[in-house]
Write an enzyme that holds these catalytic residues in place. Sequence first.
Site, mmCIF file in Angstrom:
data_model
loop_
_atom_site.group_PDB
_atom_site.id
_atom_site.type_symbol
_atom_site.label_atom_id
_atom_site.label_comp_id
_atom_site.label_asym_id
_atom_site.label_seq_id
_atom_site.Cartn_x
_atom_site.Cartn_y
_atom_site.Cartn_z
ATOM 1 N N ARG A 124 0.848 -1.191 0.000
ATOM 2 C CA ARG A 124 0.000 0.000 0.000
ATOM 3 C C ARG A 124 0.888 1.247 0.000
ATOM 4 O O ARG A 124 2.062 1.187 0.347
ATOM 5 C CB ARG A 124 -0.906 -0.018 1.235
ATOM 6 C CG ARG A 124 -1.943 -1.148 1.169
ATOM 7 C CD ARG A 124 -2.733 -1.243 2.456
ATOM 8 N NE ARG A 124 -1.875 -1.560 3.570
ATOM 9 C CZ ARG A 124 -2.010 -1.028 4.778
ATOM 10 N NH1 ARG A 124 -2.960 -0.169 5.025
ATOM 11 N NH2 ARG A 124 -1.201 -1.372 5.745
ATOM 12 N N LYS A 189 5.309 -10.302 10.290
ATOM 13 C CA LYS A 189 4.325 -10.259 9.196
ATOM 14 C C LYS A 189 4.486 -11.480 8.292
ATOM 15 O O LYS A 189 5.572 -11.779 7.811
ATOM 16 C CB LYS A 189 4.527 -8.970 8.400
ATOM 17 C CG LYS A 189 3.506 -8.758 7.303
ATOM 18 C CD LYS A 189 3.445 -7.295 6.920
ATOM 19 C CE LYS A 189 2.640 -7.069 5.665
ATOM 20 N NZ LYS A 189 2.442 -5.657 5.365
ATOM 21 N N ARG A 324 1.240 1.780 14.045
ATOM 22 C CA ARG A 324 2.425 1.185 14.688
ATOM 23 C C ARG A 324 2.063 0.885 16.130
ATOM 24 O O ARG A 324 1.644 1.782 16.848
ATOM 25 C CB ARG A 324 3.609 2.164 14.709
ATOM 26 C CG ARG A 324 4.072 2.565 13.340
ATOM 27 C CD ARG A 324 5.059 1.533 12.798
ATOM 28 N NE ARG A 324 5.572 1.944 11.515
ATOM 29 C CZ ARG A 324 4.966 1.676 10.358
ATOM 30 N NH1 ARG A 324 3.839 1.006 10.343
ATOM 31 N NH2 ARG A 324 5.484 2.077 9.228
HETATM 32 C C1 BT5 Z 1 0.939 -4.915 1.995
HETATM 33 O O1 BT5 Z 1 1.283 -3.606 1.916
HETATM 34 O O2 BT5 Z 1 1.134 -5.634 2.927
HETATM 35 C C2 BT5 Z 1 0.302 -5.428 0.722
HETATM 36 C C3 BT5 Z 1 1.121 -6.481 0.067
HETATM 37 C C4 BT5 Z 1 0.399 -7.045 -1.136
HETATM 38 C C5 BT5 Z 1 1.301 -7.876 -1.983
HETATM 39 C C6 BT5 Z 1 0.552 -8.568 -3.067
HETATM 40 S S1 BT5 Z 1 1.517 -9.762 -3.873
HETATM 41 C C7 BT5 Z 1 0.348 -9.944 -5.114
HETATM 42 C C8 BT5 Z 1 -0.204 -8.559 -5.404
HETATM 43 N N1 BT5 Z 1 0.562 -7.896 -6.413
HETATM 44 C C9 BT5 Z 1 1.213 -6.803 -5.919
HETATM 45 O O3 BT5 Z 1 1.964 -6.056 -6.588
HETATM 46 N N2 BT5 Z 1 0.904 -6.680 -4.631
HETATM 47 C C10 BT5 Z 1 -0.013 -7.696 -4.173
HETATM 48 P P1 BT5 Z 1 1.767 -2.754 3.147
HETATM 49 O O4 BT5 Z 1 0.849 -2.920 4.304
HETATM 50 O O5 BT5 Z 1 1.999 -1.401 2.597
HETATM 51 O O6 BT5 Z 1 3.144 -3.426 3.556
HETATM 52 C C11 BT5 Z 1 4.329 -3.179 2.851
HETATM 53 C C12 BT5 Z 1 5.476 -3.382 3.842
HETATM 54 O O7 BT5 Z 1 5.582 -4.770 4.179
HETATM 55 C C13 BT5 Z 1 6.836 -3.001 3.277
HETATM 56 O O8 BT5 Z 1 7.110 -1.638 3.466
HETATM 57 C C14 BT5 Z 1 7.776 -3.889 4.073
HETATM 58 O O9 BT5 Z 1 8.041 -3.321 5.340
HETATM 59 C C15 BT5 Z 1 6.946 -5.129 4.330
HETATM 60 N N3 BT5 Z 1 7.235 -6.186 3.353
HETATM 61 C C16 BT5 Z 1 7.601 -6.096 2.052
HETATM 62 N N4 BT5 Z 1 7.722 -7.302 1.500
HETATM 63 C C17 BT5 Z 1 7.434 -8.194 2.478
HETATM 64 C C18 BT5 Z 1 7.389 -9.609 2.529
HETATM 65 N N5 BT5 Z 1 7.623 -10.378 1.464
HETATM 66 N N6 BT5 Z 1 7.059 -10.169 3.716
HETATM 67 C C19 BT5 Z 1 6.778 -9.437 4.817
HETATM 68 N N7 BT5 Z 1 6.816 -8.099 4.826
HETATM 69 C C20 BT5 Z 1 7.139 -7.482 3.661
#
Ligand code: BT5
Length: 328
Positions: A124, A189, A324
């Site tokens: 997001r 997460k 947070r």
């Molecule tokens: C989310 O955003 O958590 C939404 C993630 C959605 C991903 C899916 S994958 C299929 C589809 N196609 C896309 O392009 N997106 C969706 P948010 O709450 O903004 O969290 C993002 C934050 O999570 C980042 O700033 C990192 O801190 C953390 N993060 C990034 N990659 C991660 C991972 N693989 N596992 C855990 N945390 C992660």
Amino acid sequence: MINDQVYKVIEILADGQFHSGAELGNKLQITRSAIWKIIKTLHQKQINIECIHGKGYRVPNGLQLFSKEKILQYFTENELSAMSHLAIFYSIDSTNNYIQKQIQQGAKTGLVCLAEEQTAGRGRCQRKWVSPFLRNIYLSLLWSFHRGPAALTGLTLVVGVAIVNALSICGIKGLTIKWPNDVYWGNKKLAGVLTEMSIDDIGLCHAIIGIGININMSEFATDEIKLPYIDCQTILNSCPDKNKITGTVLNVLFSFLSIFEKKGWLYFKDLWSQYDCLLDREVVIFSGQLEFYGVAKGVDNNGGLILDSRGELKTFNAGEVSVRTMTK
Ligand code: BT5
């Protein structure tokens, strides 16, 4: 870069057995040095390939690739009929972008896209979703609503509940949801949801539901994720079945979406509240340039987070704020 040839090598090595450079070269009709280049690409992608002189190449313990046939085994009849098409890619910029493009081509509700890697996976608010090759689930689903944007109230929260329920069916228990829809195990997460929306000329509301679930990040080195994270393999302490998890998540999601379309968010509110990891905890909410401190008091009838700020109740809506926790 992952291309057809690289993926063919991966399909052969997926069985965990040794394959010589000559055998791979023959199968792909390319030279052994071209095979070596492919192996180097895969090393760069952090795929663990053993190279043993006289034996060839092998991926210890093999690899799990998405298989349509295996995924469909976990569908029940009604849910299967709700899926209009399942597209699987080995590499894509973002599965959400794919669905977005397909909407412009007139895609039908129930379209699903899966990828083994995302080169521009999104979270997001322009954040990045780290999406390494072959390790996790990256999926997006299109669901079109006839009753306008209001019908989507609480949708992202319902998706979070669907993920927690599906993972529980697959033996992954003890998960919680951090409002609005991050799936956590302890303070780490495991999965994230990115829901996007577009409205077309005839007023049909298209929801693009994007889900990332970590399956096996244990030997993947990255400094791009600044907050604690975890994967299904670490939680289960054994190798999870990626296709089973994918099929189960999709099945539960289709089932919940058809209920959601008829009954709305309120039907799921109590269920969501059972997984609320912020309830009664001190939090700070960042909304634009402003910060709000208080105690989280669950969600309201629109899926907004209720904050008790020294006795004054404020509600925050999804998509506008980050949360947070201040106490662990
Ligand atoms: C989310 O955003 O958590 C939404 C993630 C959605 C991903 C899916 S994958 C299929 C589809 N196609 C896309 O392009 N997106 C969706 P948010 O709450 O903004 O969290 C993002 C934050 O999570 C980042 O700033 C990192 O801190 C953390 N993060 C990034 N990659 C991660 C991972 N693989 N596992 C855990 N945390 C992660």
